[in-house]
Design a protein around this motif. Structure first.
Motif, short mmCIF file in Angstrom:
data_model
loop_
_atom_site.label_atom_id
_atom_site.label_comp_id
_atom_site.label_asym_id
_atom_site.label_seq_id
_atom_site.Cartn_x
_atom_site.Cartn_y
_atom_site.Cartn_z
N VAL A 223 0.83 -1.21 0.00
CA VAL A 223 0.00 0.00 0.00
C VAL A 223 0.86 1.26 0.00
O VAL A 223 0.78 2.11 0.88
CB VAL A 223 -0.98 0.01 1.21
N LYS A 225 1.36 4.79 -1.30
CA LYS A 225 0.37 5.76 -1.75
C LYS A 225 0.81 6.47 -3.03
O LYS A 225 1.98 6.72 -3.25
CB LYS A 225 0.09 6.79 -0.65
N HIS A 258 -12.67 0.72 5.02
CA HIS A 258 -13.18 1.42 3.85
C HIS A 258 -12.01 1.71 2.91
O HIS A 258 -11.01 2.29 3.33
CB HIS A 258 -13.88 2.72 4.23
N SER A 259 -12.13 1.28 1.68
CA SER A 259 -11.05 1.49 0.71
C SER A 259 -11.62 1.75 -0.68
O SER A 259 -12.59 1.11 -1.10
CB SER A 259 -10.13 0.27 0.67
N LYS A 260 -10.99 2.68 -1.35
CA LYS A 260 -11.37 2.99 -2.74
C LYS A 260 -10.33 2.48 -3.73
O LYS A 260 -10.39 2.82 -4.91
CB LYS A 260 -11.56 4.50 -2.89
N LYS A 292 -15.21 -3.66 0.16
CA LYS A 292 -14.46 -2.41 0.28
C LYS A 292 -15.11 -1.42 1.24
O LYS A 292 -14.52 -0.38 1.55
CB LYS A 292 -14.31 -1.75 -1.09
N THR A 311 -8.72 6.62 2.16
CA THR A 311 -8.68 5.47 1.24
C THR A 311 -9.50 4.35 1.83
O THR A 311 -9.76 4.30 3.01
CB THR A 311 -7.25 5.02 1.02
#
Length: 311
Positions: A223, A225, A258-260, A292, A311
């Protein structure tokens, strides 16, 4: 002489008597063996028990076959009713139609590139996952009613990803798409390129047939960024993100996760659905993974602004 004849006669009578005794013994033995309640009885009960068990199994199998036959008949009737207005084609015909659509897309379809220039820093596991995502991405395009003109750019033949695609994806070199070692900027003018990255400030509102859309081919389990955003800046091209913030809201879950961040094939599927329906709501609802932590916002509850750092 008379005495000798008498002895011979007596000997014959004795022989006959012995034979009769033997016959009587054989008959008695047979009778004893056939009598009920002797040693053969337990064996008979065992045989009967096994026979009853076999008969029960046979009856169960017949019942199961009958149910399966009825289920297949019902499925055929349902499929027949569903396809009354949509004639069904054989697999060979469907494959021919798909090849024709893909061939047409390479000259008239929306251009979508997968930028594979960022694989050098990926682990072997991440490279394998990316190869699998490319297979699913191509499968979606092949089955689409309106497929894209698909290009894999920056894919070197001496790279780990190329070798993994050959190993994992049967018929990879026969995929109806363009595979090149060149960059997207070697193929298209910079002003036509839109790089899709979750870190872009601007949301993608619509899709323009004159533009070229680039997806970052990247699996990053660590991960890091903004890798795809930095790649777009390096190329000096316009960037945009899927309109997740505009059409979706966070959903409470046990892990508060929560992830996009989406896989490249998931972004591709959302784009395909949007181009077929013209609706971001339908596209995101169909293609955004439930795990997600986001759901499409109800019409009477517009999503709240979300900062770009989330994200």
């Amino acid at each position: 002489m008379a005495h000798s004849g008498s002895d011979a006669c007596e000997t014959q009578l004795n022989g006959v008597s012995e034979e009769m005794d033997l016959l009587r013994i054989d008959v008695e033995t047979d009778v004893l063996e056939d009598r009920p309640g002797r040693e053969a009885a337990p064996f008979s009960r065992n045989v009967l028990r096994k026979q009853r068990h076999w008969e029960r199994q046979l009856a169960a199998k017949k019942s199961k076959r009958k149910e399966e036959k009825q289920r297949r008949k019902l499925n055929r009737e349902q499929e027949s009713a569903a396809s009354a207005d949509n004639p069904q084609f054989t697999k060979r015909v469907m494959k021919a139609i798909a090849r024709e659509r893909l061939a047409e897309a390479q000259s008239t379809g929306l251009k979508v590139c997968v930028d594979l220039s960022m694989t050098d820093n990926m682990s072997d596991k991440e490279v394998s996952r990316l190869a699998g995502q490319l297979r699913r991405l191509y499968g979606s395009n092949k089955n689409a009613t309106r497929p894209f003109h698909l290009l894999l750019t920056d894919l070197r033949e001496d790279s780990r990803l190329y070798r993994e695609c050959l190993r994992m994806n049967e018929g990879f070199l026969n995929y109806a798409m363009d595979i090149t070692e060149e960059s997207c900027l070697d193929l298209f003018p910079p002003e036509t390129v839109i790089y899709l990255t979750p870190d872009a400030a601007e949301a993608l509102e619509t899709v323009d047939a004159d533009k070229v859309y680039v997806l970052g081919g990247l699996v990053d389990e660590s991960v890091q960024k903004k890798l795809s955003f930095l790649r777009a800046r390096e190329l000096s091209v316009h960037s945009a993100r899927l309109p997740i913030d505009e059409y979706m809201v966070k959903k409470n879950n046990a892990k508060n996760f929560h992830s996009k961040i989406l896989a490249v094939n998931q972004v591709f599927d959302i784009l395909l659905t949007f181009c077929n329906t013209g609706s971001w709501t339908e596209a995101l609802q169909a293609g955004f993974p439930q795990g997600k932590g986001y759901v499409v916002a109800p019409e009477d509850c517009p999503p709240l602004p979300v900062s770009q750092s989330e994200t």
